[in-house]
Motif scaffolding. Sequence first.
Motif, PDB file in Angstrom:
ATOM      1  N   ALA A 114      62.295  72.415   0.274  1.00 13.79           N
ATOM      2  CA  ALA A 114      63.389  72.349   1.256  1.00 13.79           C
ATOM      3  C   ALA A 114      63.495  70.963   1.890  1.00 13.79           C
ATOM      4  CB  ALA A 114      63.180  73.400   2.343  1.00 13.79           C
ATOM      5  N   GLY A 115      62.640  70.036   1.450  1.00 15.46           N
ATOM      6  CA  GLY A 115      62.720  68.662   1.945  1.00 15.46           C
ATOM      7  C   GLY A 115      61.729  68.326   3.032  1.00 15.46           C
ATOM      8  N   LYS A 116      60.842  69.254   3.366  1.00 14.08           N
ATOM      9  CA  LYS A 116      59.827  68.966   4.389  1.00 14.08           C
ATOM     10  C   LYS A 116      58.704  68.102   3.783  1.00 14.08           C
ATOM     11  CE  LYS A 116      62.051  71.838   7.046  1.00 14.08           C
ATOM     12  NZ  LYS A 116      61.561  73.146   7.429  1.00 14.08           N
ATOM     13  N   LYS A 117      58.149  67.230   4.601  1.00 14.79           N
ATOM     14  CA  LYS A 117      56.998  66.433   4.177  1.00 14.79           C
ATOM     15  C   LYS A 117      55.732  67.127   4.657  1.00 14.79           C
ATOM     16  CE  LYS A 117      59.490  62.027   4.360  1.00 14.79           C
ATOM     17  NZ  LYS A 117      59.567  60.682   5.003  1.00 14.79           N
ATOM     18  N   LEU A 118      54.892  67.529   3.726  1.00 14.64           N
ATOM     19  CA  LEU A 118      53.664  68.261   4.064  1.00 14.64           C
ATOM     20  C   LEU A 118      52.475  67.309   4.075  1.00 14.64           C
ATOM     21  CD1 LEU A 118      54.094  71.505   1.926  1.00 14.64           C
ATOM     22  CD2 LEU A 118      54.943  71.023   4.209  1.00 14.64           C
ATOM     23  N   LEU A 119      51.609  67.489   5.077  1.00 15.31           N
ATOM     24  CA  LEU A 119      50.391  66.699   5.168  1.00 15.31           C
ATOM     25  C   LEU A 119      49.188  67.624   5.291  1.00 15.31           C
ATOM     26  CD1 LEU A 119      52.456  65.152   7.668  1.00 15.31           C
ATOM     27  CD2 LEU A 119      51.043  63.397   6.655  1.00 15.31           C
ATOM     28  N   LEU A 120      48.068  67.201   4.742  1.00 11.58           N
ATOM     29  CA  LEU A 120      46.800  67.897   4.960  1.00 11.58           C
ATOM     30  C   LEU A 120      45.893  66.942   5.725  1.00 11.58           C
ATOM     31  CD1 LEU A 120      44.862  70.278   4.487  1.00 11.58           C
ATOM     32  CD2 LEU A 120      44.168  69.176   2.356  1.00 11.58           C
ATOM     33  N   ILE A 121      45.484  67.346   6.927  1.00  8.80           N
ATOM     34  CA  ILE A 121      44.605  66.519   7.766  1.00  8.80           C
ATOM     35  C   ILE A 121      43.377  67.352   8.086  1.00  8.80           C
ATOM     36  CG2 ILE A 121      44.401  65.210   9.900  1.00  8.80           C
ATOM     37  CD1 ILE A 121      47.478  65.079   9.979  1.00  8.80           C
ATOM     38  N   THR A 122      42.222  66.965   7.561  1.00  4.85           N
ATOM     39  CA  THR A 122      41.013  67.778   7.722  1.00  4.85           C
ATOM     40  C   THR A 122      39.812  66.912   8.084  1.00  4.85           C
ATOM     41  OG1 THR A 122      39.456  69.248   6.565  1.00  4.85           O
ATOM     42  CG2 THR A 122      40.643  67.659   5.208  1.00  4.85           C
TER      43      THR A 122
ATOM     44  N   PHE B   5      51.429  67.904  -1.223  1.00  2.92           N
ATOM     45  CA  PHE B   5      51.300  67.132   0.011  1.00  2.92           C
ATOM     46  C   PHE B   5      51.776  65.691  -0.142  1.00  2.92           C
ATOM     47  CE2 PHE B   5      48.185  70.550   0.269  1.00  2.92           C
ATOM     48  CZ  PHE B   5      48.511  71.100   1.498  1.00  2.92           C
ATOM     49  N   GLU B   6      52.542  65.258   0.845  1.00  9.90           N
ATOM     50  CA  GLU B   6      53.021  63.882   0.928  1.00  9.90           C
ATOM     51  C   GLU B   6      51.859  62.926   1.187  1.00  9.90           C
ATOM     52  OE1 GLU B   6      56.619  61.399   1.113  1.00  9.90           O
ATOM     53  OE2 GLU B   6      56.325  63.506   0.644  1.00  9.90           O
ATOM     54  N   MET B   7      50.873  63.439   1.925  1.00  8.21           N
ATOM     55  CA  MET B   7      49.713  62.630   2.268  1.00  8.21           C
ATOM     56  C   MET B   7      48.533  63.554   2.570  1.00  8.21           C
ATOM     57  SD  MET B   7      49.393  59.793   5.327  1.00  8.21           S
ATOM     58  CE  MET B   7      50.811  58.871   4.702  1.00  8.21           C
ATOM     59  N   VAL B   8      47.340  63.143   2.149  1.00  4.96           N
ATOM     60  CA  VAL B   8      46.120  63.904   2.434  1.00  4.96           C
ATOM     61  C   VAL B   8      45.142  62.988   3.161  1.00  4.96           C
ATOM     62  CG1 VAL B   8      44.140  65.128   1.444  1.00  4.96           C
ATOM     63  CG2 VAL B   8      46.419  65.405   0.416  1.00  4.96           C
ATOM     64  N   ILE B   9      44.630  63.467   4.289  1.00  2.00           N
ATOM     65  CA  ILE B   9      43.654  62.691   5.056  1.00  2.00           C
ATOM     66  C   ILE B   9      42.399  63.535   5.240  1.00  2.00           C
ATOM     67  CG2 ILE B   9      43.163  61.524   7.229  1.00  2.00           C
ATOM     68  CD1 ILE B   9      46.200  61.134   7.534  1.00  2.00           C
ATOM     69  N   VAL B  10      41.267  63.054   4.721  1.00  5.94           N
ATOM     70  CA  VAL B  10      39.988  63.745   4.872  1.00  5.94           C
ATOM     71  C   VAL B  10      39.136  62.973   5.885  1.00  5.94           C
ATOM     72  CG1 VAL B  10      40.092  64.664   2.522  1.00  5.94           C
ATOM     73  CG2 VAL B  10      38.933  62.478   2.933  1.00  5.94           C
ATOM     74  N   SER B  11      38.024  63.589   6.302  1.00 11.47           N
ATOM     75  CA  SER B  11      37.126  62.954   7.294  1.00 11.47           C
ATOM     76  C   SER B  11      37.919  62.370   8.457  1.00 11.47           C
ATOM     77  CB  SER B  11      36.277  61.861   6.627  1.00 11.47           C
ATOM     78  OG  SER B  11      35.540  62.385   5.546  1.00 11.47           O
ATOM     79  N   ALA B  12      38.849  63.184   8.980  1.00  8.76           N
ATOM     80  CA  ALA B  12      39.806  62.693   9.980  1.00  8.76           C
ATOM     81  C   ALA B  12      39.180  62.498  11.360  1.00  8.76           C
ATOM     82  CB  ALA B  12      40.984  63.653  10.086  1.00  8.76           C
ATOM     83  N   ARG B  13      38.071  63.149  11.607  1.00 12.57           N
ATOM     84  CA  ARG B  13      37.372  63.046  12.900  1.00 12.57           C
ATOM     85  C   ARG B  13      38.253  63.499  14.061  1.00 12.57           C
ATOM     86  NH1 ARG B  13      34.185  57.358  13.034  1.00 12.57           N
ATOM     87  NH2 ARG B  13      33.398  58.277  14.975  1.00 12.57           N
ATOM     88  N   LYS B  14      38.921  64.632  13.880  1.00 11.74           N
ATOM     89  CA  LYS B  14      39.637  65.242  15.008  1.00 11.74           C
ATOM     90  C   LYS B  14      38.590  65.740  16.028  1.00 11.74           C
ATOM     91  CE  LYS B  14      41.419  68.046  12.012  1.00 11.74           C
ATOM     92  NZ  LYS B  14      42.094  69.222  11.407  1.00 11.74           N
ATOM     93  N   PRO B  15      38.845  65.696  17.329  1.00 11.31           N
ATOM     94  CA  PRO B  15      40.115  65.349  17.981  1.00 11.31           C
ATOM     95  C   PRO B  15      40.346  63.862  18.211  1.00 11.31           C
ATOM     96  CG  PRO B  15      38.525  66.075  19.620  1.00 11.31           C
ATOM     97  CD  PRO B  15      37.837  66.219  18.291  1.00 11.31           C
ATOM     98  N   GLU B  16      39.335  62.996  17.916  1.00  3.45           N
ATOM     99  CA  GLU B  16      39.534  61.561  18.128  1.00  3.45           C
ATOM    100  C   GLU B  16      40.715  61.034  17.318  1.00  3.45           C
ATOM    101  OE1 GLU B  16      35.958  59.459  17.275  1.00  3.45           O
ATOM    102  OE2 GLU B  16      34.779  60.443  18.862  1.00  3.45           O
ATOM    103  N   PHE B  17      40.995  61.680  16.198  1.00  3.27           N
ATOM    104  CA  PHE B  17      42.090  61.281  15.310  1.00  3.27           C
ATOM    105  C   PHE B  17      43.412  61.167  16.067  1.00  3.27           C
ATOM    106  CE2 PHE B  17      45.539  62.480  12.375  1.00  3.27           C
ATOM    107  CZ  PHE B  17      45.339  61.587  11.332  1.00  3.27           C
TER     108      PHE B  17
END
Length: 437
Positions: free
Chosen positions: A159-167, A196-208
Amino acid sequence: MANLKSMGFPVDDLEFDPDLVIRGLIMDKVKGNLVKADRFGYIKRVMHGTKMLSTRAVSEIYGRELVDLRKESTWEFLNTLFSVSEAVMFMQMVDKLDQGLVPPELGPLDYTGLYNAVSKALFRAHVEGQLKSEIMAEPERFVEPDPELPLALLDQKEAGKKLLLITNSDYLYTNKMMNHAFNRFLPNDMGWRDLFEMVIVSARKPEFFQISHPLYEVVTNDGLMRPCFKATSGGLYSGGSAQMVEKSLDIHGDEILYVGDHIFTDVSQSKVHLRWRTALICRELEDEFEALIQSHVQKEKLVTLIQQKEIVGDLFNQFRLALQRRTNSRPAQTVAATSMNDQELTESMQKSLIVMQRLDEKIAPLMESDGDLFNKRWGWLSRAGLWDKSHLTRQIEKYADIYTSRVSNFLHYTPFMYFQSQEQTLAHDVHSYSRGQ
């Protein structure tokens, strides 16, 4: 358990009891208690160790105290399934400390010290990779497959949405789990990365969401990385920041819906610092919803009895007020009460009291068992008492724009759906129409 045992704690008979603790409870680290509070912080139920305390004991201990989650030295909010496991272990260890079973060579230990030891043991198991290595070895033991989840995301992507995985997980764990959970349910030869448009691992949430960490690009299947200064669409990265995501995709604030299952790390921080839209995943909702359906008849019966008691109670109060006003030769609120003599008023009050006592005898067991179908100790996840919301529900209302039990529930709507909140009613809304006030 192994980590605690290595510190010298007696743990051999500890058991994980999934019914002992539910998410949304709050640990009192000073008193060794687990409490359930309503949305205002008033404490409704308490367990010391593994023993539930009486209503009177709760009042004596916490009658003048409200839960304030900002006081981190005392309160620990159970907002993840990890914290549920931690609480199950801590409450059993409180029993052991009370019984004098903790070895004296560990030094003088209070409940706060005990909590710190349990917390450290769980943290070590998590950070040192013991848990993840076991899960990666046999993912089928630990993952409940949801065939509709990848399809729900595919609808959004098409549908045109950009999906991201942030983990926060590293690449090896992320790739293993996503392959297991997604690839077999995707069409053709599509893999999870294709969603996914972009995948981010080792994101260190909540500091991310607040701090910009160094950005690395993951360049090989075994997780080899190289420094990177700019993220682009289609990339696989480690570290970085939320601001970097916004800049690279040229989207900001409420254009983003962030979906997570951790009220603090995911939902509140992305909302507070970035004004992202937020969706909270709360798996227990499905069990609660089923229990609510099964208890519907009992709830209706309870509400009817309470309404009957309110009517009789109002009559009792009218009779009482009539006697009070009569001493000053003033009329009662109702014509009927005004026309009654003193003896009739007194007898009517006595009869009303008897009716209310009989109603109380029916109401009490129904009130006591309300929520038992979800959890016999703590009742409903979302409520504290019959009418009020739980502290967990207040947190969800405060930080989540929308909440649901699983991401695949979005499959029941089109990817173009615009969700709007329900009307928020106030106590005086209905009366303002009926009484013209």
